[in-house]
Write a protein that holds these residues in place. Structure first.
Motif, PDB file in Angstrom:
ATOM      1  N   ARG A  97       0.857  -1.183  -0.169  1.00 39.47           N
ATOM      2  CA  ARG A  97      -0.188  -0.053   0.070  1.00 39.47           C
ATOM      3  C   ARG A  97       0.866   1.362  -0.147  1.00 39.47           C
ATOM      4  N   GLN A 102      -3.853  -1.462  -4.824  1.00 35.68           N
ATOM      5  CA  GLN A 102      -5.207  -1.830  -4.220  1.00 35.68           C
ATOM      6  C   GLN A 102      -5.046  -3.384  -3.674  1.00 35.68           C
ATOM      7  N   GLU A 104      -5.899  -6.417  -0.714  1.00 37.23           N
ATOM      8  CA  GLU A 104      -6.829  -6.944   0.420  1.00 37.23           C
ATOM      9  C   GLU A 104      -6.159  -8.149   0.993  1.00 37.23           C
ATOM     10  N   THR A 105      -6.607  -8.248   2.334  1.00 37.39           N
ATOM     11  CA  THR A 105      -6.080  -9.663   2.975  1.00 37.39           C
ATOM     12  C   THR A 105      -7.413 -10.294   3.354  1.00 37.39           C
ATOM     13  N   ASP A 106      -7.207 -11.594   3.381  1.00 33.64           N
ATOM     14  CA  ASP A 106      -8.530 -12.337   3.667  1.00 33.64           C
ATOM     15  C   ASP A 106      -8.078 -13.658   4.078  1.00 33.64           C
TER      16      ASP A 106
END
Length: 108
Positions: A97, A102, A104-106
């Motif tokens: 970042r 862009q 995302e963590t999941d």
């Protein structure tokens, strides 16, 4: 005359202690132990080189791996670039970042 006092409470030895099925509890591992992933999404602002350099910086991967991930991001719109604990993934995502990718963590 000294009197000996036993300070240990009277308990059964460990091998004798049993729980009935109703008393057993399911212990789920803490959130930090579950596998997580970092996903990077394609955009129109970053060059391949920008993404490759940042991937190497964040994940310590080889240039070849960074190039392959950048191609996957470009062709499919996103790619999983890292897998690990949630703490590790948040660290990697934070580095990515830095250049406003862009990310995302999941949970995996």
């Amino acid at each position: 005359m000294s009197q000996r006092i036993d300070l240990m409470p009277a308990t059964k030895p460990a091998e004798e202690i049993t729980e009935s099925p109703n008393e057993q509890t399911q212990h789920s591992p803490p959130e930090t132990d579950k596998p997580h992933v970092v996903i990077v999404y394609d955009d129109d602002w970053h060059s391949f080189e920008d993404v490759e350099v940042q991937l190497q910086k964040a994940t310590a991967c080889t240039l070849e791996k960074a190039e392959a991930l950048a191609r996957e991001i470009d062709s499919t719109g996103r790619a999983i670039v890292f897998a690990g604990s949630d703490v590790e993934c948040e660290r990697v995502a934070s580095v990515l970042r830095e250049i406003r990718l862009q990310v995302e963590t999941d949970r995996a």
